[in-house]
Design a protein around this motif. Structure first.
Motif, mmCIF file in Angstrom:
data_model
loop_
_atom_site.group_PDB
_atom_site.id
_atom_site.type_symbol
_atom_site.label_atom_id
_atom_site.label_comp_id
_atom_site.label_asym_id
_atom_site.label_seq_id
_atom_site.Cartn_x
_atom_site.Cartn_y
_atom_site.Cartn_z
ATOM 1 N N ASP A 138 16.685 14.482 -6.802
ATOM 2 C CA ASP A 138 15.958 13.591 -8.043
ATOM 3 C C ASP A 138 15.702 12.743 -8.216
ATOM 4 N N ALA A 139 16.820 11.931 -7.152
ATOM 5 C CA ALA A 139 16.363 10.216 -7.010
ATOM 6 C C ALA A 139 15.075 9.648 -6.333
ATOM 7 N N THR A 140 14.916 10.734 -5.916
ATOM 8 C CA THR A 140 13.454 9.985 -4.962
ATOM 9 C C THR A 140 12.902 9.695 -6.603
ATOM 10 N N ALA A 141 12.204 10.697 -7.296
ATOM 11 C CA ALA A 141 11.253 10.091 -8.453
ATOM 12 C C ALA A 141 11.623 9.494 -9.188
ATOM 13 N N LEU A 142 12.866 11.136 -10.085
ATOM 14 C CA LEU A 142 13.044 11.121 -11.192
ATOM 15 C C LEU A 142 14.041 9.887 -11.588
ATOM 16 N N GLY A 143 14.530 8.711 -11.006
ATOM 17 C CA GLY A 143 15.546 7.257 -11.382
ATOM 18 C C GLY A 143 15.543 6.829 -12.454
ATOM 19 N N GLN A 144 16.203 6.024 -12.930
ATOM 20 C CA GLN A 144 16.826 5.244 -13.697
ATOM 21 C C GLN A 144 15.407 4.759 -14.549
ATOM 22 N N ALA A 145 14.397 4.461 -13.325
ATOM 23 C CA ALA A 145 13.574 3.728 -14.118
ATOM 24 C C ALA A 145 12.491 4.190 -14.707
ATOM 25 N N TRP A 146 12.449 5.741 -14.034
ATOM 26 C CA TRP A 146 11.474 6.604 -14.531
ATOM 27 C C TRP A 146 11.786 7.798 -16.012
ATOM 28 N N LEU A 147 12.996 7.959 -16.343
ATOM 29 C CA LEU A 147 13.446 8.026 -17.148
ATOM 30 C C LEU A 147 13.564 7.186 -18.653
ATOM 31 N N MET A 148 13.023 5.710 -18.637
ATOM 32 C CA MET A 148 13.206 4.178 -19.207
ATOM 33 C C MET A 148 11.378 4.920 -19.306
ATOM 34 N N THR A 149 11.234 4.787 -18.332
ATOM 35 C CA THR A 149 9.045 4.828 -19.340
ATOM 36 C C THR A 149 8.855 5.502 -19.538
ATOM 37 N N ALA A 150 8.970 6.795 -18.912
ATOM 38 C CA ALA A 150 8.301 7.784 -19.012
ATOM 39 C C ALA A 150 7.941 8.440 -20.178
ATOM 40 N N ARG A 151 8.626 8.003 -21.155
ATOM 41 C CA ARG A 151 7.766 8.502 -22.483
ATOM 42 C C ARG A 151 7.185 7.946 -23.086
ATOM 43 N N ALA A 152 7.321 6.968 -22.446
ATOM 44 C CA ALA A 152 5.890 6.294 -23.195
ATOM 45 C C ALA A 152 4.997 6.081 -21.904
ATOM 46 N N ASP A 153 4.774 6.806 -20.798
ATOM 47 C CA ASP A 153 3.293 7.033 -20.348
ATOM 48 C C ASP A 153 2.107 7.038 -21.279
ATOM 49 N N PRO A 154 0.839 6.860 -21.260
ATOM 50 C CA PRO A 154 -0.037 7.240 -21.773
ATOM 51 C C PRO A 154 -0.433 8.774 -20.847
ATOM 52 N N ALA A 155 -0.646 8.335 -19.515
ATOM 53 C CA ALA A 155 -1.343 9.626 -18.932
ATOM 54 C C ALA A 155 -0.962 10.734 -19.031
ATOM 55 N N SER A 156 -2.008 11.984 -18.271
ATOM 56 C CA SER A 156 -2.326 12.992 -19.504
ATOM 57 C C SER A 156 -0.319 14.178 -18.421
ATOM 58 N N LEU A 157 0.199 14.367 -18.841
ATOM 59 C CA LEU A 157 1.160 15.401 -18.332
ATOM 60 C C LEU A 157 0.644 15.787 -16.854
ATOM 61 N N PRO A 158 -0.421 16.199 -16.623
ATOM 62 C CA PRO A 158 -0.358 16.753 -15.289
ATOM 63 C C PRO A 158 -0.813 15.817 -14.433
ATOM 64 N N ASP A 159 -1.515 14.476 -14.827
ATOM 65 C CA ASP A 159 -1.511 13.584 -13.781
ATOM 66 C C ASP A 159 -0.205 12.968 -14.018
ATOM 67 N N GLN A 160 0.051 12.813 -14.924
ATOM 68 C CA GLN A 160 2.069 12.110 -14.754
ATOM 69 C C GLN A 160 2.746 13.515 -13.347
ATOM 70 N N ARG A 161 2.988 14.607 -13.932
ATOM 71 C CA ARG A 161 3.825 15.565 -12.649
ATOM 72 C C ARG A 161 2.469 15.657 -11.173
ATOM 73 N N ARG A 162 1.385 14.971 -11.517
ATOM 74 C CA ARG A 162 0.708 14.918 -10.217
ATOM 75 C C ARG A 162 1.703 13.357 -9.190
ATOM 76 N N THR A 163 1.690 12.744 -9.992
ATOM 77 C CA THR A 163 2.223 11.145 -9.465
ATOM 78 C C THR A 163 3.601 11.596 -8.813
ATOM 79 N N LEU A 164 4.463 12.106 -9.654
ATOM 80 C CA LEU A 164 5.736 12.277 -9.265
ATOM 81 C C LEU A 164 5.424 12.969 -7.779
ATOM 82 N N ALA A 165 5.776 14.626 -7.995
ATOM 83 C CA ALA A 165 5.164 14.817 -6.851
ATOM 84 C C ALA A 165 4.519 14.351 -5.752
ATOM 85 N N THR A 166 3.689 13.526 -5.747
ATOM 86 C CA THR A 166 3.001 12.288 -4.589
ATOM 87 C C THR A 166 4.434 11.507 -4.072
#
Length: 364
Positions: A138-166
């Motif tokens: 989880d440290a690779t993509a789900l770190g503190q920076a992501w947790l602090m900003t993810a709820r405000a991400d305007p991208a669609s959920l599939p786009d957010q998950r694709r970005t995380l997967a990338t």
């Protein structure tokens, strides 16, 4: 008085039905007593329990309040499943296999052919990722920076998950492939694969391919809204309309589902009745078969702990929490029963849930 054959049969049938009714009443009383004992020994605001059979819920019960100082919980109330969502995501992938849209032999390179990835990931089996043995952290993509900003991400959920997967797949595995390493990232990645297959969101796939065909009316995502139980932290109720009442929605495939106990029973019966007509028996067999060696043995969203003689065969279990709720599930196909404990306070509810499960098992 001379009884004819029809009268004898009717009398015998009535006796059997009376005995069965008495046995059922004893079972219900035992389940109620187990729930009361677990609740009395805890400080959790609410505690719910369920026993499931091949046809769905056999018994449900609840004690306590929706929120500190509020109304009592009801039989149709919604409970957050946390990481017990993972078994649903794995089963959804199995459903796509049965529909000919996915494969149990697929690798990440085959499942995500248009995604750039480090060479170490290309031949990684999807099943290995599903079993937390791919080397993701989880440290690779789900770190503190992501947790602090993810709820405000305007991208669609599939786009957010694709970005995380990338991000997850851009570098070599952080852990050791083949070795168990629990991470929500694994199921976000499975969710991204499901979204590529279906062309829509994981949430939509859950609704159309899991909730609807299983007759689940209450399944949803995130903290339950409206006149429902609230999650709690240290005894303090957390308003579900607030900004931080669940993990970011992009984490959905790993742990954001909520549901009523009765409807959760409709999902669990799949594992007690050879797929319940929703999954093929051979697909169900894959979902409950651990992948790789080492501890804990992990299959498709389930730990399969050895040494459970009461289960009379394979046993499936998983606990889930979003830090405000707690859920514990045990499934024993060999005896045709599943057992569930849920609470709306993760910290105080955990020991109550873990006390309730053995109480329900002993009451059967």
């Amino acid at each position: 008085m001379i009884l004819n054959r029809r009268q004898i049969l009717a009398t015998a049938t009535a006796a059997v039905m009376t005995a069965a009714s008495s046995a059922r009443a004893r079972d219900m009383a035992g389940f109620d007593a187990a729930l009361q004992a677990a609740f009395d020994g805890a400080e959790t605001p609410a505690l719910g329990g369920m026993v499931v059979g091949p046809d769905g819920a056999i018994w449900t019960g609840e004690r306590g309040v929706r929120q500190a100082g509020g109304a009592t919980v009801g039989s149709d109330d919604l409970w957050h499943l946390g990481s017990n969502t993972k078994a649903m995501t794995a089963a959804l992938y199995g459903r796509l296999v049965d529909m000919g849209q996915a494969s149990w032999t697929a690798t990440l390179g085959e499942a995500l052919p248009d995604m750039p990835m480090d060479a170490a990931w290309t031949d990684m089996p999807v099943k290995q990722v599903m079993a937390h043995r791919g080397g993701l952290s989880d440290a690779t993509a789900l770190g503190q920076a992501w947790l602090m900003t993810a709820r405000a991400d305007p991208a669609s959920l599939p786009d957010q998950r694709r970005t995380l997967a990338t991000t997850m797949l851009a570098s070599p595995p952080a852990g050791t492939p083949g070795t168990f390493g629990y991470a929500n990232s694994n199921y976000i990645l499975i969710g991204a694969i499901i979204e590529r297959i279906t062309g829509g969101s994981w949430e939509d796939a859950m609704r159309t391919e899991l909730f609807e065909p299983l007759g689940i009316k209450t399944g949803g995502f995130g903290a339950p809204q409206g006149d429902q139980p609230w999650g709690h932290s240290g005894g303090r109720s957390i308003d579900p309309s607030g900004p931080v009442t669940d993990n970011p929605a992009a984490l959905g495939p790993a742990g954001t589902a909520h549901i009523s106990l009765q409807d959760y029973g409709r999902f669990l019966r799949v594992f007690l009745s050879d797929g319940a007509g929703w999954l093929k028996p051979e697909t169900l067999a894959v979902l409950i078969q651990p992948v790789g060696e080492g501890q804990p043995p992990y299959a498709g969203g389930w730990i399969t702990p050895p040494g459970q003689p009461w289960a009379q065969g394979v046993c499936l279990t998983h606990d889930g929490s979003n830090t405000l709720w707690y859920a514990s599930t045990w499934v024993a196909p060999g005896i045709g029963k599943a057992f569930v404990a849920v609470s709306n306070d993760a910290q105080r509810g955990r020991p109550a849930c873990q006390a309730l499960i053995p109480g329900l098992i002993q009451a059967i």
